[in-house]
Design a protein around this motif. Sequence first.
Motif, mmCIF file in Angstrom:
data_model
loop_
_atom_site.group_PDB
_atom_site.id
_atom_site.type_symbol
_atom_site.label_atom_id
_atom_site.label_comp_id
_atom_site.label_asym_id
_atom_site.label_seq_id
_atom_site.Cartn_x
_atom_site.Cartn_y
_atom_site.Cartn_z
ATOM 1 N N LEU A 166 81.803 95.689 38.801
ATOM 2 C CA LEU A 166 81.922 94.494 39.620
ATOM 3 C C LEU A 166 80.562 94.194 40.236
ATOM 4 O O LEU A 166 80.007 95.039 40.940
ATOM 5 N N VAL A 167 80.039 93.016 39.950
ATOM 6 C CA VAL A 167 78.704 92.659 40.418
ATOM 7 C C VAL A 167 78.792 91.475 41.371
ATOM 8 O O VAL A 167 79.679 90.625 41.265
ATOM 9 N N ALA A 168 77.852 91.443 42.308
ATOM 10 C CA ALA A 168 77.667 90.288 43.190
ATOM 11 C C ALA A 168 76.465 89.521 42.660
ATOM 12 O O ALA A 168 75.361 90.071 42.560
ATOM 13 N N HIS B 219 74.866 91.959 48.252
ATOM 14 C CA HIS B 219 75.308 93.321 47.947
ATOM 15 C C HIS B 219 76.646 93.683 48.587
ATOM 16 O O HIS B 219 77.466 94.385 47.977
ATOM 17 N N TYR B 220 76.888 93.199 49.792
ATOM 18 C CA TYR B 220 78.109 93.565 50.504
ATOM 19 C C TYR B 220 79.188 92.487 50.424
ATOM 20 O O TYR B 220 80.177 92.557 51.158
ATOM 21 N N ALA B 221 79.022 91.529 49.522
ATOM 22 C CA ALA B 221 80.021 90.462 49.395
ATOM 23 C C ALA B 221 81.440 90.984 49.179
ATOM 24 O O ALA B 221 82.394 90.413 49.721
ATOM 25 N N THR C 94 65.859 94.318 52.124
ATOM 26 C CA THR C 94 66.335 93.116 51.449
ATOM 27 C C THR C 94 67.227 92.320 52.406
ATOM 28 O O THR C 94 67.889 92.901 53.273
ATOM 29 N N PRO C 95 67.274 90.998 52.267
ATOM 30 C CA PRO C 95 68.113 90.210 53.169
ATOM 31 C C PRO C 95 69.572 90.657 53.193
ATOM 32 O O PRO C 95 70.186 90.737 54.264
ATOM 33 N N ASP C 96 70.135 90.973 52.015
ATOM 34 C CA ASP C 96 71.552 91.341 52.016
ATOM 35 C C ASP C 96 71.787 92.769 52.500
ATOM 36 O O ASP C 96 72.894 93.107 52.918
ATOM 37 N N THR D 224 79.151 96.844 42.696
ATOM 38 C CA THR D 224 77.742 96.563 43.014
ATOM 39 C C THR D 224 76.894 97.833 42.866
ATOM 40 O O THR D 224 76.238 98.273 43.805
ATOM 41 N N PRO D 225 76.902 98.429 41.665
ATOM 42 C CA PRO D 225 76.287 99.757 41.517
ATOM 43 C C PRO D 225 74.773 99.707 41.418
ATOM 44 O O PRO D 225 74.181 98.767 40.860
ATOM 45 N N LEU D 226 74.142 100.744 41.935
ATOM 46 C CA LEU D 226 72.727 100.985 41.684
ATOM 47 C C LEU D 226 72.638 101.738 40.364
ATOM 48 O O LEU D 226 72.984 102.923 40.299
#
Length: 286
Positions: free
Chosen positions: A210-212, A242-244, A160-162, A102-104
């Motif tokens: 790896l993306v969420a 993001h934290y999935a 953000t919500p996540d 989940t990279p920025l």
Amino acid sequence: MAAGGAVTKEPGTDRFARRFQDDGFTVLAFDFRRLGESGGQPRQIIRMREQLADFDAAIAYASTLPEVSPDRIAIWGFSLSGGHVLRVAARHPRLGAAIAQTPLVDGVRGAARAGRHQRPLAMLRVLGLGILDAIGGLAGRPPLLIPLAGEPGTVAMLTTPDSRDGNRALNPDNSYPQWRQLIAARSGIRIGLYRPGRYAPGVTSPLLVLVADQDQTAPAGIAIEAARSAPNAEVAHVMGGHYAPFLDAHEQALDSELRFLRTHLLAPDRTRSKLHTPTPESEPIR
């Protein structure tokens, strides 16, 4: 292994590091300077040049460990440090593998999307604090600290919500009470201007991004674009924010990352082509 922005190594890496180690990999997790157990004053400040140098130092140190083969070192990071992975891997072509979770990868575009979840007045307050903090830093003043996450309308790095899942994901039951969930306001400006995805075309080592798919903090589409520009990259998807990978998608994320590491660090053809052949008295390579 390194954790995301202003996250220390224990909450940011423990859950993955333990499983990597259980699978036979030697793991080195570290705190960036000014955070956690590392030195450096003042605290809670993020400077990209420093953090990239810390990643370089960790790789150099890992290569000296007797149980580690220098040609089979992988790097791992998530969120901000996932973006660092792209820059670090681009300048370390001998790395065996790299994982950006989940990279920025583009702070400018990411901040524009994250800003949709913040109220204009609060956004101006955060920006104003960042500017004041940056000016104060030039004068040697202590940093102005703001929370890593908060509700819309509050002064926080992310709303953000996540992003508000961070404590639940990384610090369940307050398992890491020493983790200060604060960041210098000046660091938010640096993060918002950070664009490590531009270095993805130079990453020649095997790269897993790896993306969420529902990530609102580091949008998946931007990370996928960066992965497509890397010559030897693959993308793994999980459902969630993001934290999935630390929450409901943890086992799926681990499976993808372990498969990737086994493929690129333990493959027999890699051993023959890039590593020495152990003599009977050699320590086993892990």
